[in-house]
Motif scaffolding. Structure first.
Motif, short mmCIF file in Angstrom:
data_model
loop_
_atom_site.label_atom_id
_atom_site.label_comp_id
_atom_site.label_asym_id
_atom_site.label_seq_id
_atom_site.Cartn_x
_atom_site.Cartn_y
_atom_site.Cartn_z
N TRP A 185 1.35 -1.46 0.27
CA TRP A 185 0.13 0.00 -0.27
C TRP A 185 0.88 1.68 0.15
O TRP A 185 0.22 2.22 -0.50
N SER A 186 2.00 0.80 0.95
CA SER A 186 2.90 2.61 0.48
C SER A 186 4.02 2.47 0.15
O SER A 186 4.87 3.84 -0.28
N ARG A 260 4.80 10.15 -8.49
CA ARG A 260 3.12 9.66 -8.85
C ARG A 260 2.58 9.45 -7.67
O ARG A 260 1.71 9.57 -7.39
N PHE A 261 3.59 9.21 -6.92
CA PHE A 261 2.95 8.04 -5.57
C PHE A 261 2.02 9.05 -4.43
O PHE A 261 1.13 9.24 -4.17
N GLU A 262 3.00 10.73 -4.72
CA GLU A 262 2.54 11.79 -4.46
C GLU A 262 1.42 12.40 -4.84
O GLU A 262 0.52 13.01 -3.90
N PHE A 302 3.23 6.41 9.64
CA PHE A 302 3.04 6.73 8.37
C PHE A 302 3.44 8.39 7.85
O PHE A 302 3.22 9.49 8.54
N THR A 303 4.25 8.65 6.61
CA THR A 303 4.85 9.95 5.77
C THR A 303 3.50 10.16 4.32
O THR A 303 3.20 10.78 4.63
N GLY A 304 2.75 9.38 4.23
CA GLY A 304 2.00 9.60 3.13
C GLY A 304 0.56 8.08 3.04
O GLY A 304 0.65 7.74 3.91
N ALA A 305 -0.35 8.62 2.26
CA ALA A 305 -1.32 7.65 1.76
C ALA A 305 -1.09 6.80 0.89
O ALA A 305 -2.06 5.71 0.42
N GLY A 306 -0.97 7.63 -0.39
CA GLY A 306 -1.33 6.63 -2.37
C GLY A 306 -2.87 6.89 -2.64
O GLY A 306 -3.46 7.74 -1.92
#
Length: 386
Positions: A185-186, A260-262, A302-306
């Motif tokens: 997921w991450s 892309r993830f960001e 976590f630092t992000g979420a996708g």
């Protein structure tokens, strides 16, 4: 002038390309047979430590390079490539479990992993048990002397619960149990699995690492050499191998993966906020939103979420109504997976996948790289079909 016949020349050319070529893309080395300089080199070459090339199934410079990059991204030391994410999961199980052993899996685990657990129980004498993903340190009460492996998934890829991974790892390690984390997921970008205690981190490279929705591949990453050697034995015995051409495509996607993830993350949060304001939606299961179980653990770890999250419709809408809405979407393809440029939607019969579910119809969304305003307009049109 060569004295060889034309047929032999077709097989054994005297031409050698000049050395000194360099370019940004890594070279694609395809091989089944690998040539040795002499018999001494053949007899001394070892496939397990990747100090030499022995056969195409065990790797070429293309696959070794990808494995090295993936280990570096995840903060590991060793990496093994597999034909798919599920193949990576199966390889871990067959490397570490035998008849009489016990494995623990979260109830929200990737469904093929759940099915693999059932198969292990039915045909291989391995007990597979399922635990509440929010159990945290309470997992200690479920660990038996025969328990050898604890699977974790952060978050669950359908119902999105975020576990207390450090608590799970501590409880497992205190009892000598290895912890495997599905970190797909991450993408290894937003969660540092090894730093939180995982012994094994696996990925479906099919997702963000590829980025093109056009290949299948998995990876198993470790820090410990002895553990990697156990996994490598299973990798060899199961005949795991990947195409160097696919490995090249994954490498081509890595430089843009974080960008892309960001973008996926930012667009998904816009759509999740839109869903949250809709009266048709009972819950938004996005780890960055308070509705999601384990949101506090997501904030901490976590630092992000996708781009992947789910929503639960109000119980006044039945499956047929929600399916009609899904069918009305034009910018969302109906399909499994995530991490590609195209947005996807998938309605789930979640009651058949969870021991407990008292909510409405769950629909998972993968938000791609389209303009979120266009995606919202598409959703508004489709919602009118409810």
């Amino acid at each position: 002038m060569s004295s060889k016949s034309i047929q032999t020349t077709l097989v054994h050319s005297d031409y050698v390309a000049p050395s000194g070529f360099d370019a940004f893309p890594p070279a694609t080395h395809r091989a089944s047979t690998v040539l040795f300089a002499n018999t001494a080199a053949m007899r001394s070459s070892q496939w397990k430590d990747k100090s030499a090339y022995t056969y195409g199934l065990h790797g070429t410079p293309t696959t070794f390079t990808l494995e090295g990059k993936l280990a570096e991204i995840e903060g590991g030391n060793h990496c093994l490539l597999t034909p798919s994410g599920l193949a990576a999961i199966a390889m871990v199980d067959f490397a570490l479990l035998k008849s009489g052993d016990d494995v623990l899996l979260p109830e929200n685990v990737y469904n093929p992993n759940r099915e693999l657990g059932r198969w292990l129980s039915a045909d291989f004498g391995v007990t597979a048990r399922y635990y509440d993903p929010m159990i945290g340190a309470g997992i200690a009460d479920l660990i038996q002397p025969s328990t050898k492996l604890l699977w974790t998934e952060a978050p669950g890829s359908v119902s999105m619960e975020v576990p207390d991974l450090p608590a799970l790892c501590r409880a497992a390690h205190e009892r000598g149990v290895l912890v495997a984390l599905d970190n797909t997921w991450s993408a290894g970008l937003a969660l540092r699995g090894f730093d939180l205690g995982a012994d094994i981190v696996m990925h479906a490279l099919t997702k963000y690492q590829s980025g093109g929705a056009d290949l299948l591949m998995g990876a198993v990453i470790t820090r410990d050499r002895a553990l990697n050697d156990r996994l490598a034995q299973a990798h060899m015995r199961l005949g795991m191998g990947v195409s160097p051409d696919d490995a090249y495509l994954v490498q081509r996607g890595l430089p843009t993966m974080k960008l892309r993830f960001e973008r996926h993350d930012a667009s998904a949060r816009v759509l999740a906020a839109w869903f949250k304001a809709r009266p048709e939606i009972a819950r938004v299961l996005h780890p960055a939103f308070e509705d999601c179980p384990g949101h506090a653990f997501w904030q901490r770890d976590f630092t992000g979420a996708g781009g992947l999250f789910s929503v639960v419709f109000d119980t006044r809408f039945d499956e047929a109504q929600v399916d009609r809405m899904v069918d009305a979407l034009t910018l969302f393809g109906i399909g499994y997976s995530w991490g590609g440029p195209n947005s996807l939607v998938m309605p789930y019969r979640i009651q058949s996948m969870r021991d407990r579910w008292d909510g409405g119809v769950l629909v998972r969304f993968n938000v791609g790289l389209e303009d979120p305003a266009d995606l919202i307009a598409d959703l508004e049109r489709a919602f009118s079909q409810l």
